[in-house]
Design a protein around this motif. Structure first.
Motif, mmCIF file in Angstrom:
data_model
loop_
_atom_site.group_PDB
_atom_site.id
_atom_site.type_symbol
_atom_site.label_atom_id
_atom_site.label_comp_id
_atom_site.label_asym_id
_atom_site.label_seq_id
_atom_site.Cartn_x
_atom_site.Cartn_y
_atom_site.Cartn_z
ATOM 1 N N UNK A 125 8.945 32.725 23.091
ATOM 2 C CA UNK A 125 7.887 32.679 22.084
ATOM 3 C C UNK A 125 7.767 34.072 21.475
ATOM 4 N N UNK A 126 7.069 34.167 20.357
ATOM 5 C CA UNK A 126 6.918 35.458 19.700
ATOM 6 C C UNK A 126 5.455 35.800 19.473
ATOM 7 N N UNK A 127 5.180 37.089 19.433
ATOM 8 C CA UNK A 127 3.873 37.620 19.089
ATOM 9 C C UNK A 127 4.068 38.844 18.198
ATOM 10 N N UNK A 128 3.023 39.207 17.476
ATOM 11 C CA UNK A 128 3.046 40.401 16.633
ATOM 12 C C UNK A 128 1.875 41.302 17.009
ATOM 13 N N UNK A 129 2.144 42.577 17.225
ATOM 14 C CA UNK A 129 1.080 43.513 17.583
ATOM 15 C C UNK A 129 0.163 43.746 16.385
ATOM 16 N N UNK A 130 -1.156 43.600 16.610
ATOM 17 C CA UNK A 130 -2.141 43.819 15.541
ATOM 18 C C UNK A 130 -2.551 45.278 15.444
ATOM 19 N N UNK A 131 -2.298 46.015 16.513
ATOM 20 C CA UNK A 131 -2.589 47.457 16.546
ATOM 21 C C UNK A 131 -1.607 48.101 17.505
ATOM 22 N N UNK A 132 -1.597 49.418 17.582
ATOM 23 C CA UNK A 132 -0.734 50.089 18.549
ATOM 24 C C UNK A 132 -1.189 49.719 19.959
#
Length: 399
Positions: A285-292
């Motif tokens: 599955x994939x995720x995207x970082x919203x912040x550092x």
């Protein structure tokens, strides 16, 4: 030197259809987190360790939103803007939108409600085993057993007429099987959406005793109900169908484990959990970082894509003893086959009921069940498929 992976999805090692691809196992040996270079040149991260995968799944700083998934292991989107997920398709959304769609469903997929379905699953299973036995050997276990059982159950739950079940199997296979061309994918998706639009409209006029009819009483629009139905039909059919088929294949290739289960039916609950861990058919599955975010000694920069490898997390030697061994009596549970956090699989209890009923029934009905072809000739789904499994599983038995 930091380990970098550049090839995904990677092929499985010949003769090892149940193990994760060698590149992923190698990445895990280098540590729980590696750099990944996407086809568009973007640098992201591949997470293969159990603790870090679980951590990301529970962390709201990592997003599931489709429009943020600008980088893909297979596709170079170039300058194309990725649109948000269609209404109702809550797997590709964050809260509060995600919870708005999921919350009305939670009470309909509880452990208690799914256990109440056991008798119906037993009946559907017996019907298909009867048909298999009557037709006689050999048989393709995928079409005779693994696909029809979860297909019948999820269609009944959603109120899809029995005679339309084949339509769903064929179209869901087309857009989840990993082998269809763009035109075939589009045709299957469009046909399914058209059908679901008509089904939702029919439930509005004449509700019946099913989940979709219940939801017409809510504030959800027809388009939202259509999206929810697509998610439930796809997830409720394809994953379990592949677990039943691939699980049987794994058991036939591990005769000592198969014999132990046959000798001790009390192993059933643990055996099902171990097959889920060992095979992990919903593999990445994939995720995207919203912040550092600081993770595993690395800084994941805002906007960076992260690939989560469930199958290597479930083979992590830091979490499981002898992780590459299929052990139906395994004591160290807690796998991630159904994910974790707010997106944990809604239908996990249904999948468990179907596996706990169908697999022991198959093994009991056909005590001499065996492969009808050499193991290396069993057709496997490609790694491009969203869900891993076998395309067909020819079996035979002493009639």
């Amino acid at each position: 030197m930091e380990h970098t992976v550049t090839t995904l999805p990677a092929a499985r090692k010949p003769g090892c259809p149940f193990d994760p691809p060698a590149e992923l196992i190698d990445a895990r040996r280098h540590g729980p987190i590696s750099r990944y270079r996407f086809p568009d040149g973007h640098e992201g991260w591949l997470i293969t360790g159990y603790d870090l995968v679980r951590s990301v799944l529970a962390d709201p700083r990592f997003s599931s939103r489709k429009e943020l998934m600008r980088h893909h292991p297979l596709i170079d989107f170039g300058e194309i803007e990725v649109p948000p997920a269609p209404p109702g398709e809550f797997l590709l959304m964050d809260d509060p939108q995600h919870s708005r769609y999921r919350k009305p469903l939670v009470g309909r997929f509880t452990v208690r409600r799914m256990r109440l379905l056991t008798e119906r699953v037993e009946q559907v299973t017996a019907d298909h085993l009867d048909a298999m036995e009557k037709a006689g050997p050999p048989a393709d276990l995928v079409t005779a057993f693994a696909k029809p059982i979860p297909s019948v159950i999820i269609c009944e739950l959603l109120g899809v007429p029995y005679e339309d079940r084949g339509f769903f199997q064929d179209n869901i296979d087309a857009f989840l099987g990993g082998e269809a061309g763009d035109e075939e994918l589009f045709a299957a998706y469009t046909a399914t959406q058209r059908y679901l639009a008509e089904l939702v409209a029919a439930k509005r006029v004449t509700p019946t005793d099913d989940v979709l009819s219940d939801l017409t009483d809510s504030d959800l629009t027809d388009e939202e109900l259509q999206g929810i139905a697509l998610i439930l039909l796809s997830a409720g059919f394809d994953t379990t169908a592949n677990m039943l088929a691939l699980g049987t294949f794994a058991l036939l290739r591990h005769p000592e484990q198969l014999a132990a289960w046959r000798a001790d039916p009390a192993l059933t609950d643990r055996a099902v959990e171990e097959l889920l861990r060992y095979l992990s058919v919903a593999k990445t599955f994939m995720r995207t970082a919203l912040e550092d975010v600081e993770l595993g000694g690395r800084t994941i920069a805002a906007g960076t894509a992260v690939i989560l490898s469930y199958n290597t997390a479930n083979r992590d030697p830091g979490r499981f003893t002898d992780p590459h061994v299929l052990d139906l009596g395994r004591q160290d549970g807690g796998h991630l086959a159904f994910g974790h956090g707010i997106h944990q699989c809604l239908g996990q209890q249904l999948a468990r009921v179907e596996m706990r009923v169908a697999l022991p029934a198959l093994l009991s009905r056909f005590p001499t069940l065996r492969l009808a072809v050499p193991a290396e000739e069993v057709g496997l789904r490609p790694e491009t498929a969203d869900v891993y499994g076998v395309k067909s599983l020819p079996v035979t038995w002493d009639a």
